[in-house]
Motif scaffolding. Structure first.
Motif, PDB file in Angstrom:
ATOM      1  N   ALA A  81      50.821  57.162 152.636  1.00  0.00           N
ATOM      2  CA  ALA A  81      49.806  56.146 152.345  1.00  0.00           C
ATOM      3  C   ALA A  81      49.260  55.486 153.616  1.00  0.00           C
ATOM      4  O   ALA A  81      48.094  55.104 153.660  1.00  0.00           O
ATOM      5  CB  ALA A  81      50.375  55.085 151.413  1.00  0.00           C
ATOM      6  N   SER A  82      50.076  55.382 154.640  1.00  0.00           N
ATOM      7  CA  SER A  82      49.604  54.733 155.867  1.00  0.00           C
ATOM      8  C   SER A  82      48.507  55.542 156.559  1.00  0.00           C
ATOM      9  O   SER A  82      47.748  55.007 157.354  1.00  0.00           O
ATOM     10  CB  SER A  82      50.763  54.490 156.837  1.00  0.00           C
ATOM     11  N   ASP A  84      46.280  57.336 154.634  1.00  0.00           N
ATOM     12  CA  ASP A  84      45.274  57.549 153.590  1.00  0.00           C
ATOM     13  C   ASP A  84      44.208  56.458 153.658  1.00  0.00           C
ATOM     14  O   ASP A  84      44.165  55.546 152.845  1.00  0.00           O
ATOM     15  CB  ASP A  84      45.945  57.566 152.217  1.00  0.00           C
ATOM     16  N   LEU A  85      43.329  56.566 154.636  1.00  0.00           N
ATOM     17  CA  LEU A  85      42.299  55.541 154.832  1.00  0.00           C
ATOM     18  C   LEU A  85      41.361  55.434 153.633  1.00  0.00           C
ATOM     19  O   LEU A  85      41.022  54.330 153.202  1.00  0.00           O
ATOM     20  CB  LEU A  85      41.506  55.840 156.104  1.00  0.00           C
ATOM     21  N   ARG A  88      43.163  53.718 150.709  1.00  0.00           N
ATOM     22  CA  ARG A  88      43.343  52.281 150.959  1.00  0.00           C
ATOM     23  C   ARG A  88      42.026  51.540 150.815  1.00  0.00           C
ATOM     24  O   ARG A  88      41.982  50.437 150.266  1.00  0.00           O
ATOM     25  CB  ARG A  88      43.962  52.056 152.339  1.00  0.00           C
ATOM     26  N   PHE A  91      41.266  51.192 147.134  1.00  0.00           N
ATOM     27  CA  PHE A  91      42.147  50.191 146.545  1.00  0.00           C
ATOM     28  C   PHE A  91      41.666  48.785 146.893  1.00  0.00           C
ATOM     29  O   PHE A  91      41.607  47.906 146.034  1.00  0.00           O
ATOM     30  CB  PHE A  91      43.588  50.394 147.029  1.00  0.00           C
ATOM     31  N   GLU A  92      41.297  48.574 148.146  1.00  0.00           N
ATOM     32  CA  GLU A  92      40.849  47.253 148.580  1.00  0.00           C
ATOM     33  C   GLU A  92      39.548  46.843 147.902  1.00  0.00           C
ATOM     34  O   GLU A  92      39.324  45.666 147.648  1.00  0.00           O
ATOM     35  CB  GLU A  92      40.704  47.211 150.098  1.00  0.00           C
TER      36      GLU A  92
END
Length: 112
Positions: A81-82, A84-85, A88, A91-92
């Motif tokens: 996930a870190s 997975d720009l 993310r 999601f944001e």
């Protein structure tokens, strides 16, 4: 015979590069195809397919070969996930713009 997997050209190129890189790493270590196959617990044919970047070869085969070469460090982070720009950012976008405290919740916070 397995049906060929139709993949986008960039993926085919990536797999071919991975195969060439695995082949070069094996040769740098002076590991024969037979020894690689034995250590990875796969057939010599599978090693040949991996080194050609064959998309029909299982990910497990690629992982086993990378393990034998001592190159699994980044494998665990492929879909982390870190990295997975896009995920993310999506999601944001769904996060609320404002957070409102309801009267009931306000009362709960003063009860302490």
């Amino acid at each position: 015979m397995k049906t060929p997997i139709h993949l986008p050209i960039p993926i085919i190129k990536i797999l071919h590069k991975l195969g060439r890189d695995i082949n070069a790493a094996r040769r740098r270590r002076r590991i024969t195809v037979a020894l690689m196959a034995e250590r990875a617990n796969v057939s010599r044919t599978t090693i040949s397919k991996i080194e050609k970047g064959d998309s029909r070869t299982s990910m497990g085969g690629y992982a086993a070969v990378l393990f034998v070469l001592g190159m699994t460090d980044r494998l665990k982070d492929l879909a982390d996930a870190s990295h997975d720009l896009t995920g993310r950012m999506l999601f944001e976008e769904q996060l609320p713009k404002r957070i409102r405290i309801t009267k009931r919740r306000r009362g709960d916070s003063h009860a302490s």
